[in-house]
Scaffold this active site. Structure first.
Site, short mmCIF file in Angstrom:
data_model
loop_
_atom_site.label_atom_id
_atom_site.label_comp_id
_atom_site.label_asym_id
_atom_site.label_seq_id
_atom_site.Cartn_x
_atom_site.Cartn_y
_atom_site.Cartn_z
N ARG A 225 6.08 -13.06 0.56
CA ARG A 225 5.51 -13.30 1.88
C ARG A 225 4.63 -14.55 1.86
O ARG A 225 4.23 -15.02 0.80
CB ARG A 225 4.65 -12.10 2.30
CG ARG A 225 5.31 -10.75 2.10
CD ARG A 225 4.27 -9.64 1.91
NE ARG A 225 4.88 -8.36 1.57
CZ ARG A 225 5.08 -7.37 2.43
NH1 ARG A 225 4.70 -7.51 3.68
NH2 ARG A 225 5.64 -6.24 2.04
N ASP B 69 -2.72 7.22 2.00
CA ASP B 69 -1.97 8.18 1.20
C ASP B 69 -0.65 7.63 0.68
O ASP B 69 0.07 8.30 -0.07
CB ASP B 69 -1.71 9.47 2.00
CG ASP B 69 -0.92 9.24 3.28
OD1 ASP B 69 -0.34 8.14 3.45
OD2 ASP B 69 -0.88 10.16 4.12
N GLY C 211 0.79 -1.22 0.00
CA GLY C 211 0.00 0.00 0.00
C GLY C 211 0.82 1.27 0.00
O GLY C 211 0.30 2.35 -0.31
N ASP D 297 0.77 -11.73 6.19
CA ASP D 297 1.34 -10.87 5.15
C ASP D 297 2.61 -10.18 5.62
O ASP D 297 3.29 -9.52 4.82
CB ASP D 297 0.31 -9.83 4.69
CG ASP D 297 -0.21 -8.98 5.84
OD1 ASP D 297 -0.90 -9.54 6.71
OD2 ASP D 297 0.07 -7.77 5.87
#
Length: 484
Positions: A173, A115, A83, A244
């Site tokens: 991962r 963001d 992200g 993750d």
């Protein structure tokens, strides 16, 4: 830097291409010389600063964010992904290739309304813990640098954005395998493609067939167990052991609200978002197995369930043996010439009784181990004794310890050896917080000093004794949030 792009070229369905958004007024806040050597760099330069801050293209880089899923606090999230981390590719170093990633490089298709930025405090913490764990000989990803800026970002309040330049042997991962088993059902071909890529890149001694797949999964189990054994030995709590956040190579990875133990506490919780203690310090070995079981479920289209179960049943031994090796070294116990289940049991009991005494007497974990470097193991009167409230229980333990220890011919050499495995300095949360506050005030000196000390955690550094002290009242039991 010279790059290769194996992940980018061979696994096109495993990422989205995305370019970083530069941060304004970038500046070097911290730099790791030995991490730089891994990818053939020497000193930070203005040109490199522009590239790694997202303000200029880096030659040879192909920017992308990976897609994966994962179990978060026990529940499955079908689509996660990078992200706010953008990978440039695999930088070729003198002894192998390392993924280079800009953590905080800007929004990606997986930002989930975020963001895509990282705040300075989290970037500094990730940099410091990467340095600390590496120099404590704990398997870990590395951090090349922290780049600061004047770009405002909002979390609970306004902060400034920063980028951690992370180096990893791989960013694959557990969650990558889960994604192509659960979220992309019917894509066993992609699962096999990912598995073959992982083996070819990181386990070249194994074959990409049924036998090789089983041998690979056993190696993953062993590497994960070894990593967690190191965590328990040095007193490190990760805080967010979601699948993750689990590296397929068994490297400590994705640092958030982590902490090193101050006072020993088996049920210590370092994550403000984990009130029930799912990821408490003492729960980490069990969580490691649970996460491996989730990985095994994702591998059932490729590896028979009976084989997966048989391999998972080896986890306990894969954890205990490296843990025993590390703890025997901390105590100065001789290695066992002939492996013995009974001797292992006795040593685990001796170690466990010692940590129980630490907890009961509210002793500092790191300082107590370091005290062994001042101990005369042949004396009936231990220098440790004065630290314990219940001296009778300590005396009972100490008698058993001396009996197991046996004769020590060279006491100074024994003491020196204890100091070579029991660190004097760890990354205490309050030290990190003090360094962060100083950076906010424009003073980088405390950060650079702390980094220097953490790269030599076993040395005395007599002029910096204050960095080895237990936390002040305000710094005791600091619990961090996942906000970053």
């Amino acid at each position: 830097m010279k790059f290769k792009q194996d992940f980018f070229t061979q696994l096109p369905e495993f990422y989205s291409q995305v370019y970083p958004q530069g941060i304004t007024k970038p500046e070097w806040l911290a730099w790791s010389d030995d991490a730089a050597q891994l990818i053939g760099l020497s000193q930070p330069t203005d040109e490199l600063l522009l590239g790694l801050s997202g303000n200029a293209a880096v030659d040879g880089a192909t920017y992308y964010a990976q897609v994966y899923s994962g179990h978060q606090f026990g529940g499955y999230t079908p689509r996660l992904g990078d992200g706010r981390s953008i990978i440039l590719g695999e930088a070729i170093g003198p002894n192998g290739a390392w993924d280079v990633a800009l953590k905080g490089g800007g929004p990606t298709p997986y930002s989930r309304r975020g963001d895509g930025r990282a705040v300075m405090r989290s970037a500094v913490r990730e940099f410091l813990v990467s340095e600390a764990l590496h120099h404590l000989h704990v398997p870990t990803t590395r951090a090349l640098a922290v780049i600061g800026s004047d770009l405002p970002v909002w979390r609970e309040s306004q902060e400034t954005a920063a980028i951690t330049v992370r180096l990893a042997r791989s960013h694959i991962r557990f969650g990558h395998f889960e994604f192509f088993c659960h979220s992309e059902r019917g894509r066993a071909d992609k699962l096999i493609q990912l598995l073959n890529f992982t083996i070819t890149q990181h386990y070249p001694h194994l074959s990409c067939d049924a036998a090789g797949y089983k041998a690979w999964f056993l190696q993953v189990v062993q590497d994960t167990a070894k990593m967690i054994a190191h965590w328990q030995a040095v007193g490190f709590a990760h805080g967010v052991m979601n699948t993750d956040n689990m590296s397929i190579l068994g490297d400590s990875f994705d640092f958030g609200p982590f902490a090193f133990l101050d006072t020993f506490q088996e049920d210590f919780i370092c994550n403000h978002s984990d009130p029930e203690g799912r990821y408490a310090f003492g729960q980490q070995p069990g969580v490691g197995l649970w996460n491996l079981q989730r990985l095994a479920q994702a591998l059932t289209p490729v590896i028979p369930s009976d084989d997966l179960i048989a391999i998972l049943n080896q986890y306990q031994e894969a954890l205990v043996q490296p843990y025993l090796r590390l703890m025997r070294a901390k105590l100065g116990l001789s290695a066992v010439d002939v492996p013995s289940v009974e001797q292992d049991k006795q040593d685990l009991d001796l170690i466990g009784r010692f940590t129980v005494l630490m907890e009961k007497n509210q002793l500092d974990y790191t300082q107590t181990w370091r005290q062994l470097g001042k101990l005369d193991p042949t004396s009936k009167h231990s220098a440790l004794r004065d630290d314990f409230i219940d001296v009778s229980q300590f005396d009972t333990w100490y008698q058993a310890y001396q009996q197991r220890l046996g004769a020590v011919a060279d006491i100074p050499a024994w003491q020196t050896e204890r100091n070579s495995v029991n660190p004097k300095y760890i990354l205490r949360n309050y030290l990190a917080q003090e360094a962060i506050i100083a950076v906010e005030e424009g003073n980088l000196a405390p950060l650079h000093l702390l980094q220097k000390i953490l790269t030599q955690p076993f040395a005395e550094h007599a002029e910096h004794e204050d960095l080895a002290k237990r936390p002040p009242d305000w710094g005791q039991g600091l619990i961090m949030s996942c906000s970053s």
